[in-house]
Motif scaffolding. Structure first.
Motif, PDB file in Angstrom:
ATOM      1  N   TYR A 138       4.254   3.285  -9.295  1.00 14.23           N
ATOM      2  CA  TYR A 138       4.498   2.772  -7.964  1.00 14.23           C
ATOM      3  C   TYR A 138       5.318   1.485  -8.041  1.00 14.23           C
ATOM      4  CZ  TYR A 138       0.527   5.863  -7.038  1.00 14.23           C
ATOM      5  OH  TYR A 138      -0.305   6.929  -6.983  1.00 14.23           O
ATOM      6  N   LEU A 139       5.920   1.126  -6.926  1.00 12.72           N
ATOM      7  CA  LEU A 139       6.687  -0.111  -6.857  1.00 12.72           C
ATOM      8  C   LEU A 139       5.771  -1.287  -7.204  1.00 12.72           C
ATOM      9  CD1 LEU A 139       9.703  -0.464  -5.899  1.00 12.72           C
ATOM     10  CD2 LEU A 139       8.735  -1.472  -3.827  1.00 12.72           C
ATOM     11  N   PRO A 140       6.134  -2.112  -8.201  1.00 19.03           N
ATOM     12  CA  PRO A 140       5.223  -3.183  -8.618  1.00 19.03           C
ATOM     13  C   PRO A 140       5.195  -4.366  -7.652  1.00 19.03           C
ATOM     14  CG  PRO A 140       7.254  -3.271  -9.893  1.00 19.03           C
ATOM     15  CD  PRO A 140       7.326  -2.024  -9.064  1.00 19.03           C
ATOM     16  N   ASP A 141       6.282  -4.574  -6.929  1.00 18.47           N
ATOM     17  CA  ASP A 141       6.383  -5.679  -5.981  1.00 18.47           C
ATOM     18  C   ASP A 141       7.554  -5.382  -5.046  1.00 18.47           C
ATOM     19  OD1 ASP A 141       8.866  -6.586  -7.285  1.00 18.47           O
ATOM     20  OD2 ASP A 141       7.546  -7.336  -8.867  1.00 18.47           O
ATOM     21  N   ALA A 147      11.922   3.303  -1.463  1.00 19.44           N
ATOM     22  CA  ALA A 147      11.979   1.843  -1.540  1.00 19.44           C
ATOM     23  C   ALA A 147      12.809   1.398  -2.736  1.00 19.44           C
ATOM     24  CB  ALA A 147      10.561   1.277  -1.624  1.00 19.44           C
ATOM     25  N   SER A 148      12.670   2.091  -3.858  1.00 22.67           N
ATOM     26  CA  SER A 148      13.442   1.747  -5.048  1.00 22.67           C
ATOM     27  C   SER A 148      14.934   1.918  -4.805  1.00 22.67           C
ATOM     28  CB  SER A 148      13.003   2.611  -6.234  1.00 22.67           C
ATOM     29  OG  SER A 148      11.672   2.309  -6.629  1.00 22.67           O
ATOM     30  N   ASP A 205       0.513   2.635  -2.511  1.00 19.89           N
ATOM     31  CA  ASP A 205       1.891   2.187  -2.711  1.00 19.89           C
ATOM     32  C   ASP A 205       2.224   1.054  -1.735  1.00 19.89           C
ATOM     33  OD1 ASP A 205       4.315   2.398  -4.031  1.00 19.89           O
ATOM     34  OD2 ASP A 205       5.066   4.029  -2.792  1.00 19.89           O
ATOM     35  N   VAL A 206       1.347   0.050  -1.671  1.00 21.94           N
ATOM     36  CA  VAL A 206       1.446  -0.996  -0.655  1.00 21.94           C
ATOM     37  C   VAL A 206       2.762  -1.769  -0.708  1.00 21.94           C
ATOM     38  CG1 VAL A 206       0.427  -3.159   0.181  1.00 21.94           C
ATOM     39  CG2 VAL A 206      -1.043  -1.196  -0.336  1.00 21.94           C
ATOM     40  N   PRO A 207       3.243  -2.236  -1.869  1.00 19.51           N
ATOM     41  CA  PRO A 207       4.525  -2.968  -1.867  1.00 19.51           C
ATOM     42  C   PRO A 207       5.681  -2.139  -1.304  1.00 19.51           C
ATOM     43  CG  PRO A 207       3.363  -3.367  -3.918  1.00 19.51           C
ATOM     44  CD  PRO A 207       2.614  -2.276  -3.210  1.00 19.51           C
ATOM     45  N   LEU A 229       2.336  -5.419   7.566  1.00 22.86           N
ATOM     46  CA  LEU A 229       1.215  -4.880   6.805  1.00 22.86           C
ATOM     47  C   LEU A 229       0.552  -6.021   6.045  1.00 22.86           C
ATOM     48  CD1 LEU A 229      -0.401  -2.440   5.768  1.00 22.86           C
ATOM     49  CD2 LEU A 229       1.336  -2.148   3.992  1.00 22.86           C
ATOM     50  N   THR A 230      -0.703  -6.306   6.387  1.00 26.68           N
ATOM     51  CA  THR A 230      -1.401  -7.431   5.792  1.00 26.68           C
ATOM     52  C   THR A 230      -2.028  -7.048   4.449  1.00 26.68           C
ATOM     53  OG1 THR A 230      -3.584  -6.972   6.757  1.00 26.68           O
ATOM     54  CG2 THR A 230      -1.995  -8.178   8.135  1.00 26.68           C
TER      55      THR A 230
END
Length: 316
Positions: free
Chosen positions: A103-106, A144-145, A180-182, A270-271
């Motif tokens: 997943y996207l790390p940040d 996102a990437s 996958d929040v970030p 998104l908090t």
């Protein structure tokens, strides 16, 4: 993350309000082995050539009891896509791409993959007047990437994402989003034209039963029997059971926007607690609020091959 490319407000709204001309050019990003609704969504898209031109399929990562980790989930999804295409007699070379193994790390670091690179290439070959529609029905790291790799694609794509829950839901603990929040946060923040189809409260209205599947799917060629096998295998006890076909809603939105009514809302924040915060100063997205369950399922059954429909029995 700051918006990587600032679409003018009026252009963003126009992109979200305009019904795309058919057939819609699209790619589909899917965690196909995660559940069984992904398989139905892929088949629905491929059986709708008058409305959709599917240019590529991307395997998305996932991690639950069906995989040993995100990389394994992506690989299993990649293999499942190939099985689907084989049942439909469709070639896969140059059409199916492996996605991210993590997943996207940040919000700043893209994850390299065949899928992300292909998306950048196809998006950059598109234009603001003829954008590429990116349909995502899983964790949205691949998309996102691609945006992080080439921010200019924000001006050349429209993202349709099945993710999160309806805004009145207490928390956004939805599978695609919370793993996958970030990436989810980037999609809400970056200013890309976005159509969100929430899960609970919206897509949860698209369900079906074993008896309906047996009547309208079973026996409809090799792919119909394949889908029926997946449906039977989803759980052992089918007594009083109905299955939500979440992922089909994202395809239905492009097949016919009337199937999935949606309105303009401000993109949420998104908090860290996986809730949504509202800010009227934020850019707009389009958010679905309803599903025309019967119209969608009728359209799918007809395209799959069910033909013995009595007059008046399955209107519109």
């Amino acid at each position: 993350m700051n918006r990587p490319n600032n679409l003018h407000h009026a252009e963003l709204v126009r992109r979200l309000e305009r019904a795309p001309a058919a057939p819609v050019r699209m790619v589909l990003d899917t965690d196909t082995y995660n559940e069984i609704d992904d398989q139905f969504a892929v088949v629905y898209a491929l059986l709708s050539p008058e409305e959709l031109k599917v240019e590529a399929l991307y395997a998305a990562p996932f991690f639950n009891h069906m995989s040993t980790g995100p990389a394994d989930g992506m690989e299993r999804s990649y293999e499942e896509i190939h099985r689907l295409l084989e049942q439909m007699g469709r070639p896969s070379e140059g059409f199916v791409f492996r996605g991210s193994k993590s997943y996207l790390p940040d919000g700043r670091t893209p994850v390299e993959s065949e899928a992300a690179r292909d998306l950048v290439r196809r998006a950059m070959a598109s234009s603001a007047d003829d954008p590429l529609y990116v349909v995502a029905i899983g964790a949205i790291t691949n998309v996102a990437s691609a945006i992080l790799m080439e921010p200019a694609i924000v001006d050349r794509i429209v993202v349709v994402w099945l993710g999160g829950h309806a805004r009145h839901w207490p928390a956004q603990d939805e599978f695609n989003l919370m793993q996958d929040v970030p990436a989810a946060r980037l999609i809400f923040d970056c200013g890309v034209p976005l159509v969100q189809i929430p899960c609970y409260g919206v897509a949860s209205g698209l369900n079906t039963t074993t008896s309906e599947m047996e009547q309208y799917v079973k026996g409809c060629g090799a792919i119909g029997d394949f889908l029926m096998e997946r449906f039977y295998g989803f759980r052992e006890d089918h007594f009083g059971f109905s299955k939500i076909m979440w992922d089909m809603t994202a395809i239905a939105y492009l097949v016919n926007p009337e199937f999935i009514p949606a309105h303009l809302v401000h993109s949420p924040i998104l908090t860290d607690q996986l809730t949504l915060s509202e800010d009227a100063g934020r850019h707009f997205i389009r958010c679905a609020y309803w599903v025309e369950r019967d119209r969608i399922m009728r359209d799918f059954f007809r395209k799959l091959g069910y033909r013995t429909i009595k007059a008046g029995g399955m209107d519109g």
